[in-house]
Motif scaffolding. Structure first.
Motif, mmCIF file in Angstrom:
data_model
loop_
_atom_site.group_PDB
_atom_site.id
_atom_site.type_symbol
_atom_site.label_atom_id
_atom_site.label_comp_id
_atom_site.label_asym_id
_atom_site.label_seq_id
_atom_site.Cartn_x
_atom_site.Cartn_y
_atom_site.Cartn_z
ATOM 1 N N MET A 1 0.755 -1.117 -0.039
ATOM 2 C CA MET A 1 -0.154 0.046 -0.113
ATOM 3 C C MET A 1 1.003 1.350 -0.101
ATOM 4 N N THR A 2 0.601 2.023 -0.852
ATOM 5 C CA THR A 2 1.316 3.476 -1.041
ATOM 6 C C THR A 2 1.114 4.363 0.050
ATOM 7 N N ASP A 3 1.782 5.200 0.408
ATOM 8 C CA ASP A 3 1.478 6.655 1.184
ATOM 9 C C ASP A 3 0.215 7.179 0.746
ATOM 10 N N ALA A 4 0.205 7.454 -0.532
ATOM 11 C CA ALA A 4 -0.883 7.996 -1.150
ATOM 12 C C ALA A 4 -2.378 7.191 -1.063
ATOM 13 N N THR A 5 -2.071 5.992 -1.063
ATOM 14 C CA THR A 5 -3.309 5.088 -0.671
ATOM 15 C C THR A 5 -3.757 5.215 0.968
ATOM 16 N N ARG A 6 -2.984 5.333 1.565
ATOM 17 C CA ARG A 6 -3.157 5.380 3.118
ATOM 18 C C ARG A 6 -3.659 6.826 3.235
ATOM 19 N N LEU A 7 -3.236 7.850 2.607
ATOM 20 C CA LEU A 7 -3.910 9.101 2.848
ATOM 21 C C LEU A 7 -5.175 9.325 2.055
ATOM 22 N N ILE A 8 -5.465 8.649 1.042
ATOM 23 C CA ILE A 8 -6.621 8.554 0.473
ATOM 24 C C ILE A 8 -7.720 8.051 1.522
ATOM 25 N N GLY A 9 -7.414 6.829 2.169
ATOM 26 C CA GLY A 9 -8.076 6.196 2.952
ATOM 27 C C GLY A 9 -8.549 7.082 4.379
ATOM 28 N N LYS A 10 -7.492 7.797 4.758
ATOM 29 C CA LYS A 10 -7.741 8.757 5.945
ATOM 30 C C LYS A 10 -8.560 9.965 5.458
ATOM 31 N N LEU A 11 -8.512 10.202 4.200
ATOM 32 C CA LEU A 11 -9.107 11.585 3.986
ATOM 33 C C LEU A 11 -10.565 11.395 3.605
ATOM 34 N N VAL A 12 -10.821 10.163 3.033
ATOM 35 C CA VAL A 12 -12.103 9.285 2.785
ATOM 36 C C VAL A 12 -12.672 9.268 4.387
ATOM 37 N N GLU A 13 -12.049 8.919 5.213
ATOM 38 C CA GLU A 13 -12.635 8.701 6.421
ATOM 39 C C GLU A 13 -12.950 10.032 7.083
ATOM 40 N N TYR A 14 -12.180 10.979 6.951
ATOM 41 C CA TYR A 14 -12.700 12.318 7.555
ATOM 42 C C TYR A 14 -13.615 12.924 6.921
ATOM 43 N N ASP A 15 -13.958 12.813 5.512
ATOM 44 C CA ASP A 15 -15.107 13.139 4.738
ATOM 45 C C ASP A 15 -16.151 12.615 5.382
ATOM 46 N N ARG A 16 -16.092 11.071 5.565
ATOM 47 C CA ARG A 16 -17.448 10.535 6.094
ATOM 48 C C ARG A 16 -17.762 11.189 7.514
ATOM 49 N N ALA A 17 -16.848 11.508 8.400
ATOM 50 C CA ALA A 17 -16.832 11.704 9.694
ATOM 51 C C ALA A 17 -17.530 13.484 9.505
ATOM 52 N N LEU A 18 -17.316 13.816 8.593
ATOM 53 C CA LEU A 18 -17.706 15.356 8.690
ATOM 54 C C LEU A 18 -19.216 15.355 8.162
ATOM 55 N N ASP A 19 -19.559 14.387 7.307
ATOM 56 C CA ASP A 19 -21.025 14.141 7.057
ATOM 57 C C ASP A 19 -21.878 13.705 8.190
ATOM 58 N N ILE A 20 -21.132 12.875 8.785
ATOM 59 C CA ILE A 20 -22.006 12.169 10.165
ATOM 60 C C ILE A 20 -22.336 13.553 11.191
ATOM 61 N N HIS A 21 -21.074 14.243 11.443
ATOM 62 C CA HIS A 21 -21.091 15.404 12.192
ATOM 63 C C HIS A 21 -22.221 16.489 11.729
ATOM 64 N N LEU A 22 -22.096 16.579 10.398
ATOM 65 C CA LEU A 22 -23.211 17.722 9.974
ATOM 66 C C LEU A 22 -24.652 17.147 9.925
ATOM 67 N N GLY A 23 -24.776 15.687 9.866
ATOM 68 C CA GLY A 23 -25.988 15.254 10.080
ATOM 69 C C GLY A 23 -26.634 15.494 11.364
ATOM 70 N N VAL A 24 -25.614 14.839 12.346
ATOM 71 C CA VAL A 24 -26.094 15.080 13.822
ATOM 72 C C VAL A 24 -26.371 16.760 14.153
ATOM 73 N N LEU A 25 -25.469 17.358 13.770
ATOM 74 C CA LEU A 25 -25.685 19.006 13.997
ATOM 75 C C LEU A 25 -26.927 19.476 13.556
ATOM 76 N N GLN A 26 -27.354 19.254 12.331
ATOM 77 C CA GLN A 26 -28.500 19.566 11.617
ATOM 78 C C GLN A 26 -29.815 19.112 12.689
ATOM 79 N N GLU A 27 -29.719 17.653 12.588
ATOM 80 C CA GLU A 27 -30.879 17.211 13.530
ATOM 81 C C GLU A 27 -30.967 18.001 14.891
ATOM 82 N N GLU A 28 -30.028 18.086 15.464
ATOM 83 C CA GLU A 28 -29.997 18.799 16.848
ATOM 84 C C GLU A 28 -30.309 20.256 16.588
ATOM 85 N N PHE A 29 -30.086 20.946 15.611
ATOM 86 C CA PHE A 29 -30.359 22.132 15.522
ATOM 87 C C PHE A 29 -31.767 22.486 15.143
#
Length: 93
Positions: free
Chosen positions: A1-29
Motif C-alpha cells: 500500500m502506498t503512502d498516497a493510498t493510506r492518505l486517500i483512506g484517511k481523507l475518505v474517513e475524514y469526509d465521512r466523519a464530516l457527513d456524520i457530524h453535519l447530520g447530527v448537528l442539523q438534527e439537533e439544531f
C-alpha cells in the motif's frame, strides 16, 4: 500500500466523519428550532426580543458553518480524486 493510498483512506474517513457530524448537528439544531418556534409564540417582552435576536444570529452562524463545511468537503473530495488519479498504476509520479 502506498503512502498516497493510506492518505486517500484517511481523507475518505475524514469526509465521512464530516457527513456524520453535519447530520447530527442539523438534527439537533432542527430540534432547537422547533422548540424555539413553540416558545416564540408565547414568549413576549424585552427579554424575548433579546433572545430572538440572539437566536436569529445563532441560526445565521449555524447556516454559515454548514455552508463552509460543505465547501471544505468539496475541496477535500476534489483532492481525493486527484490523489486517486496519482495513485493509479502507471501514473506519472
Amino acid at each position: 500500500m502506498t503512502d498516497a493510498t493510506r492518505l486517500i483512506g484517511k481523507l475518505v474517513e475524514y469526509d465521512r466523519a464530516l457527513d456524520i457530524h453535519l447530520g447530527v448537528l442539523q438534527e439537533e439544531f432542527q430540534d432547537l428550532e422547533r422548540a424555539w418556534h413553540g416558545l416564540s409564540d408565547v414568549y413576549q417582552g424585552a427579554a424575548a426580543e433579546e433572545f430572538r435576536a440572539a437566536f436569529l444570529a445563532a441560526t445565521t452562524r449555524m447556516r454559515q458553518y454548514e455552508h463552509e463545511t460543505r465547501h471544505l468537503q468539496n475541496v477535500l473530495r476534489r483532492q481525493i480524486e486527484f490523489l486517486r488519479a496519482f495513485d493509479r498504476p502507471g501514473a506519472i509520479s
